[in-house]
Design a protein around this motif. Structure first.
Motif, PDB file in Angstrom:
ATOM      1  N   GLU A 196      53.020  32.957  31.546  1.00  0.00           N
ATOM      2  CA  GLU A 196      52.987  33.503  32.898  1.00  0.00           C
ATOM      3  C   GLU A 196      53.382  32.397  33.876  1.00  0.00           C
ATOM      4  OE1 GLU A 196      52.426  36.643  33.872  1.00  0.00           O
ATOM      5  OE2 GLU A 196      52.269  37.232  31.770  1.00  0.00           O
ATOM      6  N   PRO A 197      54.035  32.791  34.999  1.00  0.00           N
ATOM      7  CA  PRO A 197      54.526  31.784  35.946  1.00  0.00           C
ATOM      8  C   PRO A 197      53.473  30.779  36.397  1.00  0.00           C
ATOM      9  CG  PRO A 197      55.362  33.952  36.535  1.00  0.00           C
ATOM     10  CD  PRO A 197      54.442  34.160  35.377  1.00  0.00           C
ATOM     11  N   GLU A 198      52.255  31.240  36.677  1.00  0.00           N
ATOM     12  CA  GLU A 198      51.251  30.315  37.217  1.00  0.00           C
ATOM     13  C   GLU A 198      50.923  29.206  36.218  1.00  0.00           C
ATOM     14  OE1 GLU A 198      47.641  32.142  38.554  1.00  0.00           O
ATOM     15  OE2 GLU A 198      47.168  30.408  39.826  1.00  0.00           O
ATOM     16  N   MET A 227      55.030  31.166  43.067  1.00  0.00           N
ATOM     17  CA  MET A 227      54.447  29.913  42.592  1.00  0.00           C
ATOM     18  C   MET A 227      55.214  28.663  43.036  1.00  0.00           C
ATOM     19  SD  MET A 227      51.696  30.417  41.241  1.00  0.00           S
ATOM     20  CE  MET A 227      51.056  32.018  41.561  1.00  0.00           C
TER      21      MET A 227
ATOM     22  N   PHE B  35      50.657  40.225  41.819  1.00  0.00           N
ATOM     23  CA  PHE B  35      51.383  39.346  40.888  1.00  0.00           C
ATOM     24  C   PHE B  35      51.541  37.962  41.477  1.00  0.00           C
ATOM     25  CE2 PHE B  35      55.304  37.689  38.934  1.00  0.00           C
ATOM     26  CZ  PHE B  35      54.873  37.690  37.619  1.00  0.00           C
ATOM     27  N   GLY B  36      51.271  36.956  40.684  1.00  0.00           N
ATOM     28  CA  GLY B  36      51.332  35.575  41.156  1.00  0.00           C
ATOM     29  C   GLY B  36      49.940  35.212  41.644  1.00  0.00           C
ATOM     30  N   GLY B  37      49.595  33.946  41.597  1.00  0.00           N
ATOM     31  CA  GLY B  37      48.314  33.405  42.041  1.00  0.00           C
ATOM     32  C   GLY B  37      47.138  34.363  42.004  1.00  0.00           C
ATOM     33  N   ASP B  42      49.952  40.882  34.747  1.00  0.00           N
ATOM     34  CA  ASP B  42      50.800  39.860  34.132  1.00  0.00           C
ATOM     35  C   ASP B  42      52.235  40.391  34.118  1.00  0.00           C
ATOM     36  OD1 ASP B  42      50.966  41.640  32.041  1.00  0.00           O
ATOM     37  OD2 ASP B  42      49.652  40.510  30.719  1.00  0.00           O
ATOM     38  N   SER B  43      53.142  39.605  33.573  1.00  0.00           N
ATOM     39  CA  SER B  43      54.562  39.948  33.685  1.00  0.00           C
ATOM     40  C   SER B  43      54.888  41.328  33.111  1.00  0.00           C
ATOM     41  CB  SER B  43      55.405  38.900  32.979  1.00  0.00           C
ATOM     42  OG  SER B  43      55.097  37.632  33.476  1.00  0.00           O
TER      43      SER B  43
END
Lengths: 445, 96
Positions: A196-198, A227, B35-37, B42-43
């Motif tokens: 996952e990006p984070e 991010m 999505f993100g932080g 999840d993706s």
């Protein structure tokens, strides 16, 4: 220098970072030795076909290399689904499976059969590697590489002490390429806790990672996640992307988000290995194959490759994608754009590319046909701005129903039977599926 | 309109939560991060969520929107940050 000599020469340099633990190359060499002993004591023979089940870890990498030194034929399997694991064991004639959890657990398999190509490696006392690719007939194609020859291709790499992220999986030629490059360069490999990006960005900041091998879909998700604003990613010098086509607009956004990083398209197939490439510029999707080891030609828009590191053959499929004189028909459609640069424009085969993961429509169809609610089904690609393509199913229902409840039923049914990316995101109710004149399903977007 | 859109988003999230057995999706609010932080998706879940939501908007409001396209991706702040940002983004799409 040969592999073990090279690893020894890296000494106390960091080989791997996994969670809070750091492992040196010296420790890796020791662990490989222990595992070789373990293989011997467990009665694993030179030339045995061994499945190696697990994701990247210090233990898995050590076991992979121990199996190579023990002259085994290695079948890396990263799927967590038991049915998929068993299928791969069978297709590759595995005699044993080593489950890395993360300590090794060796299980003998009842496979009495073998294959002439496996015997050939065994007699030549060379190690082998079996990779799978999506064929067109429903079963994944198992192909066998001469691993000694593949590894020799990486010898004489210049040493570079930098941090690289292990992003691509190790049952994939791209993932193995990252691993072998790193081992020979003496680079430090960082295993992400998730893709996952984070999680990935946190590691880039913490270890000042220089090289990020990835895919267009992941890079897209990275930008969407926001991010790059939260983490310091300025250490990145090179971002490579492969496995699927790169949309030009995404490349532009990446360039402005990472002005200091070089964006490089990688190109390879499981059949021929990864080629050295150069991109015309970081803003360009044009690439050049400049690998002395690789010849290419374009036949009716399709890219054909012939390389020194190509497979010996398939264990469970005919060699129809190879010509008699050894050219591999990649199925990738390309355009020549001058100065020797190529542009990938698509695929000629019916494979759905979900963020670089290849999905065979037939595989999903045959599972969906097992549902009592499904009379007939056609699975095809739907355009998706996040993953490039996603899986869509047109279903003729057995009883009248609406798309919404059918979609729910489909997803519930597929859960645990298919990898997540293969489960249809879109379900449509149709009266009949779209057959062509030759009774072949016509798949279109 | 905003209220209606928010309700659709929340219902789709809850249904997806049931499907994926994710407790974090039981009681989403306007402030829920997507999505993100610290986002709840999840993706892979994001991809399903977007298609589900497009279908739901079509069904409930009789309008077809494309949520994951170049326009959405290239926003300075991603519309998929939270329920709120997504609601406002969709409202903008429907107005335009």
């Amino acid at each position: 220098m040969e592999l073990m000599e090279t690893l020894q020469s890296h000494g106390e340099q960091t080989a791997l970072v996994h969670g809070e633990t750091t492992y040196s190359y010296a420790r890796l060499v020791d662990r490989i030795g222990e595992y070789e002993k373990l293989l011997q004591e467990s009665g694993v023979q030179q030339g045995d076909v061994a499945a190696l089940v697990g994701d990247y870890s210090f233990e898995t990498i050590a076991m992979l290399l121990a199996l190579h030194l023990h002259r085994c034929i290695i079948v890396p399997v990263t799927s967590e689904l038991q049915s998929e694991q068993r299928q791969r064991f069978e297709e590759a004639f595995c005699r044993l499976a080593i489950f890395m959890t993360p300590q090794p657990r060796i299980e003998k398999l009842s496979c009495g059969d073998t294959h002439p190509m496996i015997e050939k490696l065994r007699q030549a006392r060379r190690s082998g590697l079996v990779l799978f690719s999506s064929g067109s007939t429903g079963k994944p194609k198992a192909m066998i590489h001469d691993l000694d020859r593949l590894i020799a291709h990486y010898e004489n790499k210049r040493g570079k002490r930098l941090y690289m992220l292990l992003f691509l999986l190790f049952d994939h030629i791209g993932g193995l390429n990252t691993l072998l490059n790193a081992l020979f360069m003496g680079a430090a490999m960082v295993v992400p806790p998730s893709r996952e990006p984070e999680a990935v960005c946190a590691l880039i900041e913490r270890y000042k990672i220089r090289v990020l091998p990835s895919s267009p879909t992941f890079l897209n998700l990275l930008l969407i996640s926001g991010m790059p604003e939260r983490f310091d990613l300025s250490s990145l010098r090179m971002i490579t992307y492969g496995t699927e086509a790169m949309p030009e607009s995404l490349l532009k956004r990446l360039k402005s988000a990472f002005p200091k990083a070089k964006l490089l398209q990688t190109f390879g197939t499981s059949e021929t290995g990864i080629a050295a490439t150069s991109s015309k510029s970081s803003e360009s999707t044009y690439m050049k194959l400049d690998d002395p080891n690789l010849e290419h030609r374009i036949v009716e828009k399709e890219l054909w490759l012939r390389s020194g590191t190509q497979v010996m053959g398939y264990l469970n499929a005919s060699m129809e994608s190879f010509t008699e004189d050894g050219w591999f028909k990649t199925g990738d459609l390309v355009e020549e754009v001058g100065d020797g640069y190529l542009k990938i424009i698509g695929r000629s085969k019916e494979v759905i590319n979900v963020g670089g993961e290849k999905v065979l429509p037939v595989e999903v169809e045959s599972l969906l046909l097992q549902m009592p609610e499904v009379e007939d089904v056609m699975v095809h690609a739907a355009a998706n701005a996040i993953t490039g393509q996603s899986v869509a199913a047109d279903i003729v229902p057995a009883k009248p129903t609406d798309a919404k409840s059918l979609k729910k039923a489909v997803r519930r049914f597929c859960k645990g039977k298919l990898e997540g990316y293969k489960i249809p995101t879109k379900v449509q109710v149709v009266e009949k599926t779209n057959f062509g004149g030759r009774f072949k399903k016509m798949r279109c977007e | 309109m905003n209220e209606k859109i928010e309700k659709i988003i929340i219902t789709v999230l809850q249904e997806l939560g049931e499907e994926l057995e994710k407790e974090s999706l039981e009681n989403p609010t306007a402030q829920t991060r997507l999505f993100g932080g610290r986002g709840v998706l999840d993706s892979l879940a994001l991809v399903s969520f977007v298609t589900d939501l497009e279908d739901a908007i079509d069904e409930e409001l009789g309008q077809s929107v494309v949520l994951a396209d170049e326009r959405a991706m290239s926003q300075k702040t991603s519309p998929f940050r939270s329920v709120e940002t997504l609601r406002d983004y969709i409202a903008g799409l429907l107005d335009g």
